[in-house]
Design an enzyme around this catalytic site. Structure first.
Site, PDB file in Angstrom:
ATOM      1  CD  GLN A  55      -3.528  -4.448   6.519  1.00  0.00           C
ATOM      2  OE1 GLN A  55      -3.383  -3.466   5.790  1.00  0.00           O
ATOM      3  NE2 GLN A  55      -4.123  -5.550   6.117  1.00  0.00           N
TER       4      GLN A  55
ATOM      5  CG  ASP B 282     -10.240  -0.675   4.876  1.00  0.00           C
ATOM      6  OD1 ASP B 282     -10.057  -0.966   3.683  1.00  0.00           O
ATOM      7  OD2 ASP B 282      -9.672  -1.253   5.826  1.00  0.00           O
TER       8      ASP B 282
ATOM      9  CE  LYS C  99      -3.849  -2.295   2.163  1.00  0.00           C
ATOM     10  NZ  LYS C  99      -4.459  -2.808   3.391  1.00  0.00           N
TER      11      LYS C  99
END
Ligand code: NDP
Length: 294
Positions: free
Chosen positions: A98, A121, A54
């Site tokens: 994460q 997200d 990422k």
């Protein structure tokens, strides 16, 4: 008949290039550099690989990338304090914690602490609710990628019969909502569904997001259907190493499907590319700019 293989790698590369071009434009026209902050708690090797990827792709797209690594035994309050600091940081437009978090941390409380405007997200209940209400929302990246892959085969999904196997908050549920937005007719299947082969055989579009290696067999699939395989499962290989397989029995499905995504090289490639899209969208919205053309 052999299915055509949907090249997730190429489609993701093209999407990243379009994001990079838009980033250049917002920098030039508005002096805005979109910024993504990724928070990694602990040292899970798979998560470390994702975070590295990422970081690299964010920088390659011309965006600012901020990485925060916290120890696995971090206190819940300290993690939430970091999220709040990022919420208030004007150089950060996207925040991604994460997952999975180490045991002992309350994942939902951490997600709830993220400013919905920066929730790239798409997991905050505000964004999930907006998506389910047909409103403009930041949507989870993997389902967004699935839609782009399906539309690479069928530019319009309107009226198509789709089945989504799996109903997680991360993949299945938001994917169902995105398919409804595309005017597809959607069947949602899960571990309690009866006669999955029969349900699957009715679908023009099959999305498998189960987490069970090669569960969807080739003879479940309607001839000519498009198959999007979200699953990432690690199996032991003959050489002692492991190999990645999807939730669909790929070799079998190649014989019946019209088009199919490989694993690896399919959906996985799209997830980070869509994260960049979401970060650009969030940065534009926060700064009152019109939605980017990606
Ligand atoms: P979850 O474990 O959260 O959800 C799995 C879903 O599959 C559940 O809804 C479950 O049903 C359903 N299910 C389990 N067993 C069966 C069965 N026998 N028949 C029908 N449905 C079943 O997984 P995720 O949604 O997070 O992930 C799914 C897969 O996608 C995993 O392989 C994961 O690694 C992969 N993944 C890939 C990503 C990518 O970037 N390519 C990103 C995210 C995930 P129930 O609700 O009834 O328990």
């Amino acid at each position: 008949m052999t299915a055509s293989v949907i090249d997730g790698k190429a489609i993701a590369a093209e999407l990243r290039a379009r994001v990079a071009a838009e980033v250049t434009r917002v920098k030039q026209d508005h002096g805005l550099t979109p910024g993504l902050a990724v928070v990694l708690v602990g040292n899970d090797p798979a998560s470390e690989v994702y975070v590295r990827s990422k970081h690299k792709q964010t920088q390659e797209a011309g965006m600012a990338s901020f990485e925060h690594v916290l120890p696995a035994d971090v206190a819940q309050g300290d993690l939430i304090a970091l999220v709040q600091k990022l919420n208030n940081d004007p150089t950060v437009h996207g925040i991604l914690v994460q997952l999975p978090l180490p045991k002992g941390l309350d994942t939902q409380a951490v997600i709830n602490a993220i400013d919905p405007a920066k929730d790239v997200d798409g997991l905050h209940p505000v964004n999930a609710g907006r998506l389910a209400s047909g409103m403009n929302a930041l949507s989870p990246c993997t389902p967004l990628g699935c839609i782009i892959l399906a539309k690479s085969v069928h530019p319009s999904l309107e009226g198509m019969n789709a089945i989504v196997i799996g109903r997680s908050n991360l993949v299945g549920r938001p994917l169902v909502q995105l398919l409804l937005n595309e005017n597809a007719t959607v069947t949602i299947a899960h571990s309690r569904s009866r006669d999955l082969p029969k349900l699957t055989a009715q679908a023009d579009l099959v999305f498998a997001a189960v987490g069970k290696a090669e569960m969807v067999r080739g003879d479940w699939i309607k001839p000519g259907a498009t198959v999007i395989d979200v699953g990432i499962n690690r199996l032991p290989a003959a050489d002692g190493k492991s190999k990645l397989v999807g939730d669909v029995a790929y070799q079998e499905a190649l014989k019946t499907a019209g088009a199919i995504t490989p694993v690896p090289g399919g959906v996985g490639q799209m997830t980070v590319a869509c994260l960049l899209v979401n970060t650009l969208r969030a940065a534009s919205a926060i700064n009152g700019l019109k939605a980017p053309a990606v």
